[in-house]
Scaffold this motif. Sequence first.
Motif, PDB file in Angstrom:
ATOM      1  N   PHE A 395       0.369  -0.957   0.074  1.00 15.15           N
ATOM      2  CA  PHE A 395       0.452  -0.508  -0.114  1.00 15.15           C
ATOM      3  C   PHE A 395       0.737   1.120   0.139  1.00 15.15           C
ATOM      4  CE2 PHE A 395       0.763  -0.576   4.352  1.00 15.15           C
ATOM      5  CZ  PHE A 395       0.959   0.263   5.537  1.00 15.15           C
ATOM      6  N   GLY A 396       0.063   2.352  -0.857  1.00 15.17           N
ATOM      7  CA  GLY A 396       1.251   3.643  -0.532  1.00 15.17           C
ATOM      8  C   GLY A 396       0.589   4.659   0.504  1.00 15.17           C
ATOM      9  N   VAL A 397       1.318   5.798   0.366  1.00 17.19           N
ATOM     10  CA  VAL A 397       1.298   6.724   2.017  1.00 17.19           C
ATOM     11  C   VAL A 397       2.124   7.656   0.981  1.00 17.19           C
ATOM     12  CG1 VAL A 397       1.782   7.444   4.285  1.00 17.19           C
ATOM     13  CG2 VAL A 397       1.219   5.338   3.460  1.00 17.19           C
ATOM     14  N   GLY A 398       0.670   8.873   0.623  1.00 14.65           N
ATOM     15  CA  GLY A 398       1.280   9.654   0.431  1.00 14.65           C
ATOM     16  C   GLY A 398       0.580  11.241   0.775  1.00 14.65           C
ATOM     17  N   SER A 399       0.377  12.930   0.144  1.00 17.69           N
ATOM     18  CA  SER A 399       0.441  13.885   0.365  1.00 17.69           C
ATOM     19  C   SER A 399      -0.784  14.080  -0.353  1.00 17.69           C
ATOM     20  CB  SER A 399       1.351  14.390   0.751  1.00 17.69           C
ATOM     21  OG  SER A 399       0.629  15.827   1.344  1.00 17.69           O
ATOM     22  N   VAL A 400      -1.555  14.803   0.046  1.00 20.76           N
ATOM     23  CA  VAL A 400      -2.808  15.539  -1.369  1.00 20.76           C
ATOM     24  C   VAL A 400      -2.427  17.187  -0.707  1.00 20.76           C
ATOM     25  CG1 VAL A 400      -3.937  13.940  -2.151  1.00 20.76           C
ATOM     26  CG2 VAL A 400      -4.568  15.314  -0.004  1.00 20.76           C
ATOM     27  N   ALA A 401      -0.958  17.641  -0.027  1.00 17.24           N
ATOM     28  CA  ALA A 401      -1.256  18.781   0.325  1.00 17.24           C
ATOM     29  C   ALA A 401      -0.976  19.847  -0.770  1.00 17.24           C
ATOM     30  CB  ALA A 401       0.059  19.455   0.723  1.00 17.24           C
ATOM     31  N   PRO A 402      -0.929  21.438  -1.032  1.00 15.73           N
ATOM     32  CA  PRO A 402      -1.109  21.964  -1.753  1.00 15.73           C
ATOM     33  C   PRO A 402       0.663  21.658  -2.366  1.00 15.73           C
ATOM     34  CG  PRO A 402      -1.625  23.908  -0.509  1.00 15.73           C
ATOM     35  CD  PRO A 402      -1.357  21.969   0.050  1.00 15.73           C
ATOM     36  N   GLY A 403       0.896  21.886  -4.205  1.00 18.59           N
ATOM     37  CA  GLY A 403       2.371  21.380  -4.969  1.00 18.59           C
ATOM     38  C   GLY A 403       2.184  19.321  -5.127  1.00 18.59           C
ATOM     39  N   THR A 404       1.183  19.253  -4.871  1.00 15.81           N
ATOM     40  CA  THR A 404       1.126  17.481  -5.054  1.00 15.81           C
ATOM     41  C   THR A 404       1.351  17.001  -6.620  1.00 15.81           C
ATOM     42  OG1 THR A 404      -0.124  17.116  -2.788  1.00 15.81           O
ATOM     43  CG2 THR A 404      -0.206  15.399  -5.234  1.00 15.81           C
ATOM     44  N   ALA A 405       2.234  16.208  -6.708  1.00  8.73           N
ATOM     45  CA  ALA A 405       2.324  15.747  -8.371  1.00  8.73           C
ATOM     46  C   ALA A 405       1.135  14.974  -8.566  1.00  8.73           C
ATOM     47  CB  ALA A 405       3.147  15.134  -8.576  1.00  8.73           C
ATOM     48  N   TRP A 406      -0.586  15.420  -8.510  1.00  4.34           N
ATOM     49  CA  TRP A 406      -1.058  14.746  -8.888  1.00  4.34           C
ATOM     50  C   TRP A 406      -1.396  13.125  -9.607  1.00  4.34           C
ATOM     51  CZ3 TRP A 406      -4.386  16.160  -5.616  1.00  4.34           C
ATOM     52  CH2 TRP A 406      -4.811  17.157  -4.987  1.00  4.34           C
ATOM     53  N   THR A 407      -0.224  13.376 -10.908  1.00  2.00           N
ATOM     54  CA  THR A 407      -0.394  12.210 -11.839  1.00  2.00           C
ATOM     55  C   THR A 407       0.154  10.862 -11.081  1.00  2.00           C
ATOM     56  OG1 THR A 407       1.719  13.233 -12.816  1.00  2.00           O
ATOM     57  CG2 THR A 407      -0.408  13.690 -14.125  1.00  2.00           C
ATOM     58  N   ASP A 408       1.186  11.367 -10.222  1.00  2.00           N
ATOM     59  CA  ASP A 408       1.970  10.522  -9.520  1.00  2.00           C
ATOM     60  C   ASP A 408       1.609   9.734  -8.847  1.00  2.00           C
ATOM     61  OD1 ASP A 408       4.204  10.937 -10.843  1.00  2.00           O
ATOM     62  OD2 ASP A 408       5.244  12.220  -9.324  1.00  2.00           O
ATOM     63  N   LEU A 409      -0.245  10.283  -7.784  1.00  2.67           N
ATOM     64  CA  LEU A 409      -0.842   9.266  -7.081  1.00  2.67           C
ATOM     65  C   LEU A 409      -1.556   8.155  -7.131  1.00  2.67           C
ATOM     66  CD1 LEU A 409      -2.573  12.201  -5.256  1.00  2.67           C
ATOM     67  CD2 LEU A 409      -0.658  11.932  -4.301  1.00  2.67           C
ATOM     68  N   PRO A 410      -1.835   7.894  -8.744  1.00  2.00           N
ATOM     69  CA  PRO A 410      -2.445   6.490  -8.888  1.00  2.00           C
ATOM     70  C   PRO A 410      -1.217   5.215  -8.755  1.00  2.00           C
ATOM     71  CG  PRO A 410      -2.817   8.308 -10.735  1.00  2.00           C
ATOM     72  CD  PRO A 410      -2.384   8.347  -9.564  1.00  2.00           C
ATOM     73  N   TYR A 411       0.317   5.728  -8.641  1.00  2.00           N
ATOM     74  CA  TYR A 411       1.273   4.521  -8.509  1.00  2.00           C
ATOM     75  C   TYR A 411       1.168   4.480  -7.287  1.00  2.00           C
ATOM     76  CZ  TYR A 411       2.861   6.129 -13.347  1.00  2.00           C
ATOM     77  OH  TYR A 411       2.801   6.288 -14.648  1.00  2.00           O
ATOM     78  N   LEU A 412       0.539   5.322  -6.790  1.00  2.00           N
ATOM     79  CA  LEU A 412       0.432   4.739  -4.865  1.00  2.00           C
ATOM     80  C   LEU A 412      -0.827   3.991  -4.750  1.00  2.00           C
ATOM     81  CD1 LEU A 412       1.458   8.229  -2.785  1.00  2.00           C
ATOM     82  CD2 LEU A 412       2.767   6.171  -3.363  1.00  2.00           C
ATOM     83  N   GLY A 413      -1.836   4.290  -5.070  1.00  2.00           N
ATOM     84  CA  GLY A 413      -2.733   3.321  -5.279  1.00  2.00           C
ATOM     85  C   GLY A 413      -4.106   4.173  -5.844  1.00  2.00           C
ATOM     86  N   THR A 414      -5.351   2.633  -6.230  1.00  2.00           N
ATOM     87  CA  THR A 414      -6.195   3.694  -7.045  1.00  2.00           C
ATOM     88  C   THR A 414      -7.517   3.718  -6.321  1.00  2.00           C
ATOM     89  OG1 THR A 414      -6.284   0.896  -8.147  1.00  2.00           O
ATOM     90  CG2 THR A 414      -5.098   2.368  -9.513  1.00  2.00           C
ATOM     91  N   GLN A 415      -7.415   3.326  -4.742  1.00  2.00           N
ATOM     92  CA  GLN A 415      -8.077   3.599  -4.424  1.00  2.00           C
ATOM     93  C   GLN A 415      -7.087   4.017  -3.010  1.00  2.00           C
ATOM     94  OE1 GLN A 415     -11.259   0.312  -3.318  1.00  2.00           O
ATOM     95  NE2 GLN A 415      -9.388  -1.341  -4.275  1.00  2.00           N
ATOM     96  N   THR A 416      -8.263   5.272  -2.293  1.00  5.98           N
ATOM     97  CA  THR A 416      -6.970   5.693  -1.083  1.00  5.98           C
ATOM     98  C   THR A 416      -8.118   6.032  -0.040  1.00  5.98           C
ATOM     99  OG1 THR A 416      -5.577   7.985  -0.827  1.00  5.98           O
ATOM    100  CG2 THR A 416      -7.776   7.833  -2.369  1.00  5.98           C
ATOM    101  N   VAL A 417      -7.675   6.563   1.116  1.00  6.72           N
ATOM    102  CA  VAL A 417      -8.219   6.504   2.278  1.00  6.72           C
ATOM    103  C   VAL A 417      -7.387   7.845   2.691  1.00  6.72           C
ATOM    104  CG1 VAL A 417      -8.606   6.025   4.700  1.00  6.72           C
ATOM    105  CG2 VAL A 417      -8.805   4.377   3.438  1.00  6.72           C
TER     106      VAL A 417
END
Length: 505
Positions: A395-417
């Motif tokens: 499972f992945g751990v990331g951030s959605v704070a300002p400055g996030t690279a949105w296109t990299d988030l699917p590599y962390l997981g296609t479902q998220t909490v």
Amino acid sequence: MTTRTTSESSAAAPLLDLQALVVAVRRRRRLWCSMALLGLFVGATLAVLLPTPPTAVTKVLVAHREDQPNDPGTLIRTDVALLGTTRIAGRALQSLKSPAKPEDFVQDYGGTGLTNNLLQISVTGQSDAEAVARAKALADAFVADHVRRIRDTANAEAKALLDQRDRTQDELAEVNKAVGDGSPKGGAKAPASLESLFARRAELTSRISDLGRRAAEAHIGTPQLIAGTQIVDAPHAVRRSLPRTAATDAAIGFALGLVLGLAVAAVGTVVADRPVLRRDIAANLGASVLAELPRRSARRWQRRRTRAARERLATSLARTVRGSAEPVSLLELGCARSTSVIALALAGALAADGPVVIVDGLPNAQLAGRRPEPGGPTVVSGERAAAVSHEELRFGVGSVAPGTAWTDLPYLGTQTVLVVRAGHGSAAWLHTVARQLADQRIAVIGVVLIDPDPRDRTDGTLWDGLGTALCGRPERPARQSGTGRRRAELLPMWARVPNNDQEAR
């Protein structure tokens, strides 16, 4: 039955949510408590560093010719204004034989109208004796000026009446001269003309008598007014206690600081528009609140409670990760440390199923930079994350704070909490996060709320969005070769595109 839209719900929302405002102001108690304590400290400090100079007070009873029972205080306010003139200040300085300028002396004293006829004079000086002497000289100068004005007014009124009487007497003399001995001269009209002259003489005689009486009455009330204007409270120094003054100034500073802090907190809350209630956070993100965790817990019983809540959350997330055909991620907003703790607890709950890999996408690689522990999960980040097989328990751990690279988030997981700290992100940014995740086709399972308000009783469940809730997710087919598409049921309600059949229903 038609589906509700975001515009309809936002249009029905009140312009100012008082409940959210009160909660947000209460959460910023550090700000207004700090400002209140700062005002307390400043007030006490000013009382010590800038003590009140020696002050003397006296009271003067002022009698007015125009006194009325229903006077709103206009006369005494006029006396206060006259007290602050350089004429009275100059006469007081002359009696004191002081070289000070009247313009400067005016700044050292003031008057207050206690009643319609009672004037209090406060004077400061270098010492108590000087302040008392100044107060006495100022009160004497004011009384003398007031008495002089009363006499001048009475004399001017009497003089005007006497001048008018003299003019009337001159006119009477002319009438008497016209009447002469009373012998009629002028033919037939002489008796009528003589009669009018007699009437005019009688009228002038009566007017002269009335003017003389009024001139005498103009001075009748003057002695009473002069005697009524006097000093009724002798000048005396005001005794001041430094502790009492410091306590008073500190209390005033505390009250002012508290009011200012509350005002700043309220204005800042309205301007920032940062949702605090679970109801607002769930509505802005389009996902239900699954769990809540405090940001910090200093008390021992709270620590046990927090640890138990974190274990329950880790167990629930572990079931989600095991039963999901697609990778799951934890995305934080304003709570990177709490998210790291939740990720490690989740890895511990999944350790019984085999080796666990955590893909660290947090800023500064917070998990990857930790010292590995024996039996702990494998933490990878950067280029190493691409080499992790999708068949492994990860499972992945990331951030959605300002400055996030949105296109990299699917590599962390296609479902998220989403792990969101209450009151951290603005409503506009929460909308941005929900929209960006929907554009990247990342399904939001739910929201874990960090640092919630303990008095929040609002509902954080979206009852019209069961597809986004953890307990309401429908069964999904297994993913083929690690790739798959998001089903429409997993998108937020506002992000779904209804078909014509649904709109018709």
